[in-house]
Write a protein that holds these residues in place. Structure first.
Motif, PDB file in Angstrom:
ATOM      1  N   GLU A 213       0.824  -1.199   0.000  1.00  0.00           N
ATOM      2  CA  GLU A 213       0.000   0.000   0.000  1.00  0.00           C
ATOM      3  C   GLU A 213       0.864   1.258   0.000  1.00  0.00           C
ATOM      4  O   GLU A 213       0.555   2.246  -0.687  1.00  0.00           O
ATOM      5  CB  GLU A 213      -0.916  -0.003   1.226  1.00  0.00           C
ATOM      6  N   SER A 214       1.937   1.234   0.765  1.00  0.00           N
ATOM      7  CA  SER A 214       2.806   2.415   0.834  1.00  0.00           C
ATOM      8  C   SER A 214       3.464   2.699  -0.499  1.00  0.00           C
ATOM      9  O   SER A 214       3.538   3.855  -0.941  1.00  0.00           O
ATOM     10  CB  SER A 214       3.869   2.208   1.929  1.00  0.00           C
ATOM     11  N   PHE A 215       3.954   1.655  -1.171  1.00  0.00           N
ATOM     12  CA  PHE A 215       4.574   1.857  -2.475  1.00  0.00           C
ATOM     13  C   PHE A 215       3.552   2.301  -3.505  1.00  0.00           C
ATOM     14  O   PHE A 215       3.844   3.132  -4.367  1.00  0.00           O
ATOM     15  CB  PHE A 215       5.275   0.574  -2.928  1.00  0.00           C
ATOM     16  N   ALA A 216       2.351   1.748  -3.431  1.00  0.00           N
ATOM     17  CA  ALA A 216       1.318   2.108  -4.396  1.00  0.00           C
ATOM     18  C   ALA A 216       0.953   3.585  -4.298  1.00  0.00           C
ATOM     19  O   ALA A 216       0.646   4.221  -5.316  1.00  0.00           O
ATOM     20  CB  ALA A 216       0.083   1.241  -4.182  1.00  0.00           C
ATOM     21  N   ARG A 217       1.009   4.146  -3.095  1.00  0.00           N
ATOM     22  CA  ARG A 217       0.666   5.560  -2.931  1.00  0.00           C
ATOM     23  C   ARG A 217       1.650   6.469  -3.639  1.00  0.00           C
ATOM     24  O   ARG A 217       1.325   7.626  -3.940  1.00  0.00           O
ATOM     25  CB  ARG A 217       0.585   5.915  -1.436  1.00  0.00           C
ATOM     26  N   ARG A 218       2.857   5.985  -3.890  1.00  0.00           N
ATOM     27  CA  ARG A 218       3.816   6.800  -4.647  1.00  0.00           C
ATOM     28  C   ARG A 218       4.065   6.244  -6.050  1.00  0.00           C
ATOM     29  O   ARG A 218       5.077   6.547  -6.679  1.00  0.00           O
ATOM     30  CB  ARG A 218       5.121   6.967  -3.870  1.00  0.00           C
ATOM     31  N   GLY A 219       3.145   5.411  -6.517  1.00  0.00           N
ATOM     32  CA  GLY A 219       3.164   5.000  -7.906  1.00  0.00           C
ATOM     33  C   GLY A 219       4.160   3.935  -8.263  1.00  0.00           C
ATOM     34  O   GLY A 219       4.645   3.886  -9.402  1.00  0.00           O
ATOM     35  N   SER A 277       2.750   1.540   5.888  1.00  0.00           N
ATOM     36  CA  SER A 277       1.607   1.923   6.721  1.00  0.00           C
ATOM     37  C   SER A 277       0.318   1.853   5.912  1.00  0.00           C
ATOM     38  O   SER A 277       0.325   1.884   4.681  1.00  0.00           O
ATOM     39  CB  SER A 277       1.783   3.342   7.269  1.00  0.00           C
ATOM     40  N   ALA A 278      -0.779   1.762   6.645  1.00  0.00           N
ATOM     41  CA  ALA A 278      -2.110   1.863   6.057  1.00  0.00           C
ATOM     42  C   ALA A 278      -2.596   3.293   6.201  1.00  0.00           C
ATOM     43  O   ALA A 278      -1.962   4.117   6.873  1.00  0.00           O
ATOM     44  CB  ALA A 278      -3.066   0.904   6.768  1.00  0.00           C
ATOM     45  N   ARG A 279      -3.713   3.594   5.589  1.00  0.00           N
ATOM     46  CA  ARG A 279      -4.366   4.876   5.832  1.00  0.00           C
ATOM     47  C   ARG A 279      -5.361   4.682   6.977  1.00  0.00           C
ATOM     48  O   ARG A 279      -6.211   3.796   6.927  1.00  0.00           O
ATOM     49  CB  ARG A 279      -5.093   5.356   4.577  1.00  0.00           C
ATOM     50  N   ALA A 280      -5.214   5.506   8.010  1.00  0.00           N
ATOM     51  CA  ALA A 280      -6.105   5.415   9.166  1.00  0.00           C
ATOM     52  C   ALA A 280      -6.452   6.823   9.639  1.00  0.00           C
ATOM     53  O   ALA A 280      -6.055   7.255  10.721  1.00  0.00           O
ATOM     54  CB  ALA A 280      -5.441   4.618  10.284  1.00  0.00           C
ATOM     55  N   PRO A 281      -7.204   7.581   8.820  1.00  0.00           N
ATOM     56  CA  PRO A 281      -7.484   8.978   9.166  1.00  0.00           C
ATOM     57  C   PRO A 281      -8.265   9.129  10.462  1.00  0.00           C
ATOM     58  O   PRO A 281      -8.183  10.169  11.131  1.00  0.00           O
ATOM     59  CB  PRO A 281      -8.284   9.481   7.961  1.00  0.00           C
ATOM     60  N   GLU A 282      -9.018   8.084  10.852  1.00  0.00           N
ATOM     61  CA  GLU A 282      -9.809   8.193  12.064  1.00  0.00           C
ATOM     62  C   GLU A 282      -8.946   8.286  13.334  1.00  0.00           C
ATOM     63  O   GLU A 282      -9.415   8.742  14.384  1.00  0.00           O
ATOM     64  CB  GLU A 282     -10.772   6.996  12.179  1.00  0.00           C
ATOM     65  N   LEU A 283      -7.668   7.866  13.217  1.00  0.00           N
ATOM     66  CA  LEU A 283      -6.777   7.970  14.372  1.00  0.00           C
ATOM     67  C   LEU A 283      -6.297   9.400  14.599  1.00  0.00           C
ATOM     68  O   LEU A 283      -5.818   9.734  15.682  1.00  0.00           O
ATOM     69  CB  LEU A 283      -5.569   7.043  14.195  1.00  0.00           C
ATOM     70  N   ARG A 284      -6.365  10.220  13.560  1.00  0.00           N
ATOM     71  CA  ARG A 284      -5.980  11.634  13.647  1.00  0.00           C
ATOM     72  C   ARG A 284      -4.556  11.797  14.194  1.00  0.00           C
ATOM     73  O   ARG A 284      -4.301  12.588  15.093  1.00  0.00           O
ATOM     74  CB  ARG A 284      -6.974  12.410  14.507  1.00  0.00           C
ATOM     75  N   MET A 285      -3.623  11.019  13.601  1.00  0.00           N
ATOM     76  CA  MET A 285      -2.211  11.127  13.968  1.00  0.00           C
ATOM     77  C   MET A 285      -1.363  10.514  12.860  1.00  0.00           C
ATOM     78  O   MET A 285      -1.781   9.563  12.205  1.00  0.00           O
ATOM     79  CB  MET A 285      -1.924  10.389  15.285  1.00  0.00           C
ATOM     80  N   PRO A 286      -0.171  11.066  12.613  1.00  0.00           N
ATOM     81  CA  PRO A 286       0.761  10.404  11.693  1.00  0.00           C
ATOM     82  C   PRO A 286       1.222   9.093  12.314  1.00  0.00           C
ATOM     83  O   PRO A 286       1.397   8.996  13.533  1.00  0.00           O
ATOM     84  CB  PRO A 286       1.907  11.412  11.563  1.00  0.00           C
TER      85      PRO A 286
END
Length: 373
Positions: A213-219, A277-286
């Motif tokens: 997922e991390s690599f895919a986010r940067r193509g 990493s995954a995307r977890a916006p609900e955690l509201r933290m990097p």
């Protein structure tokens, strides 16, 4: 890496040293003990511990001995099979730093060149020097040039990194971080997450998913890793390797792991080798800050003298897919160190040029069409 067997019995006398291609893991381990006793470390992917735990990754090892039979320089060689010329290959010595004794690296480089020229399967040899000492790069580069190497134009390893001096105590190290980094590290205590070691092979699939997922986010697309072997290495040699994860405490099962980072010890320094990493916006933290700090603190405790953030791109590069990662790293250090230079030696001119051209074309195609990676 590949299980391509080396030609047995390679040995080259050079000045006061004898350079041998070592195939026995126990002999390699003895070489490593000699080098460690003199303060010179072997990069983790080429250590006997890794070869024992990951049978599919068995690099070659070129050792230079003094007249007392003590190993004074060791080069781990990654094997790169050619897809264009079946049965042919390239060899690559990575993260090569200063040797124990004067002239030992020179002898080892003569051995590397002789091995590449004698083994007709080898189309070319690559040499990746790694050190913060620019004097070392000048002297080793001059030796490489004299042996027949020339500078590489399409380097595979990073030239610049962000470095952290680990001499201060842990409290002072934390205080030296940017205020934003300190705040994000402390955020762990305010969210339903915990930083823990990754110590079970059951999480191997989850690690691969997060890395992808991390690599895919940067193509781009990640190369598969032998995560069970990495986890075993961390368990059996905790001073050499650390794999740490950020786990959600409000989620059960493998999906509770939302981020990870892997640190590798290479003699005097620890490398921030891989993270995902995954995307977890609900955690509201990097998600990566607490993990990076964990590895920095571990590097300090393990006796390393500096921390290598695994490369950084310099500001001003147009359309840089790694710009966000480099910005993240700059919250931990603003000291850019020039650490890498690369050299190459072509031994079979025509097939080497054809193979390298094909490889360069494949790289360009992967950049243009990431799904083909």
């Amino acid at each position: 890496m590949s299980r391509v067997a080396p030609v047995p019995g390679f040995s080259l006398p050079h000045r006061n040293h004898t350079v041998r291609l070592v195939t026995d893991v126990d002999v390699r381990a003895a070489c490593e003990r000699d080098l460690e006793a003199a303060g010179v470390g072997i990069p983790l992917p080429y250590r006997s511990e890794w070869a024992a735990l990951s049978p599919r990754d068995v690099p070659w090892f070129l050792a230079a001995y003094d007249d007392q039979g003590c190993c004074v320089c060791g080069l781990g060689l990654r094997i790169i099979p050619s897809r264009v010329w079946p049965g042919s290959l390239a060899v690559r010595a990575e993260r090569v730093g200063p040797a124990v004794a004067p002239g030992a690296l020179e002898s080892a480089l003569h051995g590397l060149a002789a091995l590449a020229r004698r083994d007709r399967r080898i189309l070319w040899a690559e040499l990746a020097l790694f050190s913060q000492d620019q004097g070392f790069h000048r002297s080793a580069g001059a030796t490489a040039r004299a042996v027949g190497f020339r500078p590489r134009r399409d380097a595979d390893s990073y030239r610049y990194t962000l470095a952290i001096d680990l001499a201060p105590d842990e409290e002072a190290l934390f205080a030296s971080l940017h205020a934003t980094a300190r705040r994000h590290v402390r955020a762990v205590s305010k969210r339903p997450v915990a930083v823990r070691l990754i110590d079970t092979p059951d999480l191997s699939r989850r690690l691969e998913v997060l890395l992808g997922e991390s690599f895919a986010r940067r193509g781009s697309r990640a190369r598969p890793k032998d995560w069970p072997a990495v986890i075993r290495l961390c368990q059996t040699h905790p001073g050499l390797s650390r794999l740490v994860g950020l786990f959600r405490t409000d989620v059960a099962g493998p999906e509770s792991l939302v981020a990870f980072a892997w640190g590798r010890r290479h003699g005097d320094h620890v490398e921030y080798a891989t993270a995902g990493s995954a995307r977890a916006p609900e955690l509201r933290m990097p998600l990566g800050y607490a993990l990076a700090w964990d590895l920095i603190a571990w590097a300090k405790r393990s006796g390393a003298t500096w921390f290598d953030f695994g490369g950084v791109t310099l500001p001003g590069k147009a359309e840089d897919p790694l710009a966000g990662i480099s910005d993240f790293k700059r919250y931990f250090s603003d000291r850019v160190a020039e650490v890498g230079t690369e050299w190459e030696l072509e031994t079979r001119f025509l097939p080497a040029r054809v193979a390298r051209t094909a490889r360069a074309g494949a790289r360009l195609l992967r950049r243009m069409v990431p799904s083909l990676s």
